[in-house]
Structures are given as structure tokens and as C-alpha cells.
Scaffold this motif. Structure first.
Motif, mmCIF file in Angstrom:
data_model
loop_
_atom_site.group_PDB
_atom_site.id
_atom_site.type_symbol
_atom_site.label_atom_id
_atom_site.label_comp_id
_atom_site.label_asym_id
_atom_site.label_seq_id
_atom_site.Cartn_x
_atom_site.Cartn_y
_atom_site.Cartn_z
ATOM 1 N N LYS A 236 0.812 -1.215 0.000
ATOM 2 C CA LYS A 236 0.000 0.000 0.000
ATOM 3 C C LYS A 236 0.850 1.272 0.000
ATOM 4 O O LYS A 236 0.379 2.341 -0.387
ATOM 5 C CB LYS A 236 -0.934 0.012 1.211
ATOM 6 C CG LYS A 236 -2.012 -1.068 1.178
ATOM 7 C CD LYS A 236 -2.892 -1.003 2.420
ATOM 8 C CE LYS A 236 -3.969 -2.081 2.401
ATOM 9 N NZ LYS A 236 -4.824 -2.036 3.627
ATOM 10 N N GLN A 238 3.064 2.007 -1.927
ATOM 11 C CA GLN A 238 3.393 2.422 -3.284
ATOM 12 C C GLN A 238 2.681 3.717 -3.676
ATOM 13 O O GLN A 238 3.156 4.451 -4.545
ATOM 14 C CB GLN A 238 3.044 1.302 -4.276
ATOM 15 C CG GLN A 238 3.941 0.081 -4.171
ATOM 16 C CD GLN A 238 5.406 0.409 -4.403
ATOM 17 O OE1 GLN A 238 5.748 1.111 -5.354
ATOM 18 N NE2 GLN A 238 6.269 -0.098 -3.539
ATOM 19 N N GLU A 239 1.563 4.009 -3.023
ATOM 20 C CA GLU A 239 0.848 5.237 -3.365
ATOM 21 C C GLU A 239 1.641 6.485 -2.974
ATOM 22 O O GLU A 239 1.369 7.585 -3.480
ATOM 23 C CB GLU A 239 -0.511 5.277 -2.683
ATOM 24 C CG GLU A 239 -0.463 5.389 -1.171
ATOM 25 C CD GLU A 239 -1.851 5.509 -0.553
ATOM 26 O OE1 GLU A 239 -2.463 6.579 -0.691
ATOM 27 O OE2 GLU A 239 -2.304 4.515 0.048
#
Length: 318
Positions: A236, A238-239
């Protein structure tokens, strides 16, 4: 490399501290034995390279294998240029029992003597408790012994390495400890509740486990099935990946450095590439307030599960 004041000690330490465990003993994911480690000469060269690039804060411990000896050989002739933190031997035996009070003072002074000899110095900048739990932190004898050593000038500052947020809170409350080293990272942010109080009391904070033993890097993939939720949560982040945070290790390190209550972030360095990654990461450009708040809200929902010693015992980190 920018520097920050280490609480009331007045010491100016580099934003990145060189974590010395990896050069002293096999440690971390994928490191099985000495064959996976640097040679002594390679480790000394790496320490010199770190120093040449602005890192002045080096962390080690009696329990880190050959780490103190290697640092002693690296810095023996340039002692005044570095700030050394080391930790006393563990106070508990294999059964988990605390040493008798009658033995503690001598135990502490002997451990310090060993560290001084290994590090080739006559003083330690920050002498710390290793694995300081509630009972240890509540001991007046232990605290008084450390204060006596400080008054003698053989150590410049006292410190405690904690694991639980409650231990950090007690360490601050007791008032004996100038520096606290604690685990803190994107996934596990439990110690943040103590940051403001530490700052108000002048206690310097040094953060370790910023990469969660390498899981907040490219090693956090294809994990054991028992860690599927951990791996999913890591994904998550990566956002947040963008120009200012091009990869997960950079994101994780800059997250910790975004707190002005933190003086330095310990980074385990056993390769030149890791050193230069750390140097590039600590560029003074950290998270703005909205991004920091969003990252704080992205902590792992069950931090109690993040028990890496238990995972290692269960074979989940192989």
C-alpha cells in the motif's frame, strides 16, 4: 549531511547514524553466517567512507560481535571526529533473571571497561542500557551507576535502548537517561506518543528499525504465508512513491526524518551502495505536514503482530 542536536547532551549528530550490528555479526534477512559479511578491512574502509561523507554518529554494542573492535581500529587515531554510542552487556541471564544488585555495579563498570578497550578510547559519548525493560529502568542502582560514570567523565551521556512504548515513557519519566534509542517506522509507530514529552524533557531520540529489518525495501516481497497481511500492507505504500520518495527505503527513512523530535535515524550499513543510498536519502527534503499526516495514518493496523524476533524464531523470515 545535516546534523541535529541530540537532546540535552548538546552533541551534534548526523541525521543518519551508522548502525554497527551488521559489521559485527551475522544479522538481517539473507545473512546466514560470516561468509555473508564484510571482512574486517572492508568494514573499516566502509566506516572511513561514511565518515568522509559526513556521518559522525556510530552505534555499536558489547553484544554486537566484533563491531566495537572494528570501530576501534577505524577510529582510534581520529577519535575526536566521531560520536560513539555503545551499549552495556545484557543484565539478564539465560533464564531471564536480572543479576543480583550486589553484582550489577561491577558488571556495568566491567562492560564499560571492555568497550573502552575495544573502541581504543578513554571515553564513550553515549553509554546505553541494552534492552532496557521496566524493571531495569526502575532500578535506582543501575541509574546511579550510570550517573556516577557520567560525573567521572568516562561517559558523556547516558542512554537506554527500549522496545516497548511504555518503556520509552518510563525512561523519559525517570529523568536519568539523556538519550533513548527506540524502534519506529512506517508500519509500527507506537513510540510516537512519547515524542513530544521527550522533546520537552530534553531527551534525545534515536530511531532504529526504520526499514523494519529490511522488510520496507525490496526484501519485503514473497514473504512467508503467515505474513501475507504484512506484505499486502507494505504494498500500500506504493501510493506514496513519487519524485521526492522514489523507492520504499527512501520513503521510510524520510518519514522518520520528518519528525523534528528525532535527532538521528540508525541505518544498518554493510555495503557501499547502502551507504550512498542513505546519504542521498538524508538530503534535508522531507515530508510536508499533509503527507506526514497521511503516512502516520498508514501504520499497520495491528502493530502487536510486528514481532520480528518471534517471526525469526518461527522461521518466517527465511
Amino acid at each position: 549531511m545535516k546534523k541535529r542536536i541530540l537532546g540535552r547532551t548538546g552533541l551534534e549528530v548526523s541525521e543518519v547514524a551508522f548502525g554497527g550490528v551488521e559489521i559485527g555479526l551475522p544479522y538481517g534477512i539473507g545473512v546466514a553466517d560470516k561468509n555473508d559479511m564484510l571482512s574486517e578491512n572492508q568494514a573499516i574502509s566502509l566506516l572511513h567512507e561514511a565518515m568522509a561523507n559526513g556521518i559522525n554518529f556510530f552505534d555499536t554494542a558489547r553484544m554486537y560481535g566484533e563491531s566495537e573492535q572494528i570501530m576501534g581500529k577505524a577510529f582510534g587515531d581520529r577519535r575526536e571526529e566521531v560520536i560513539l554510542a555503545t551499549k552495556c552487556r545484557h543484565f539478564r541471564n539465560q533464564q531471564g533473571q536480572l543479576l543480583p544488585e550486589a553484582e550489577l555495579k561491577k558488571f556495568i563498570t566491567n562492560s564499560l571497561k571492555e568497550s573502552l578497550e575495544a573502541l581504543k578510547t578513554d571515553y564513550i559519548d553515549v553509554f546505553m542500557l541494552h534492552q532496557a525493560d521496566q524493571e531495569i529502568l526502575q532500578s535506582n542502582l543501575i541509574a546511579d551507576t550510570f550517573q556516577e560514570l557520567k560525573q567521572q567523565g568516562v561517559i558523556r551521556a547516558t542512554g537506554a535502548s527500549t522496545y516497548l512504548a511504555s518503556e520509552t515513557a518510563l525512561g523519559i519519566e525517570r529523568g536519568h537517561w539523556d538519550v533513548i534509542q527506540l524502534p519506529f517506522n512506517l508500519m509500527d509507530q507506537r513510540h510516537a506518543v512519547n515524542f513530544q514529552e521527550a522533546q520537552s524533557q530534553g531527551v534525545g531520540l534515536v530511531v532504529r528499525s526504520v526499514l523494519l529489518k529490511g522488510l520496507l525495501s525490496d526484501r519485503g516481497k514473497d514473504l512467508h504465508p503467515k505474513l501475507v497481511e504484512v506484505e499486502r500492507h507494505i504494498g500500500k505504500y506504493q501510493e506514496f512513491i513519487a519524485a521526492d520518495f522514489p523507492d520504499l527505503p527512501t520513503l521510510a527513512t524520510r518519514f522518520a526524518l520528518s519528525f523534528d523530535t528525532i535527532s538521528s535515524v540508525l541505518v544498518g550499513i554493510d555495503k557501499t551502495e547502502y551507504l550512498y543510498t542513505a546519504l542521498a536519502t538524508a538530503n534535508g527534503k522531507y515530508m510536508d505536514r499533509p503527507t506526514l499526516v497521511k503516512a502516520m495514518e498508514a501504520a499497520f493496523p495491528d502493530p502487536n503482530f510486528l514481532n520480528l524476533p518471534y517471526w525469526d524464531k518461527m522461521g518466517w523470515l527465511k
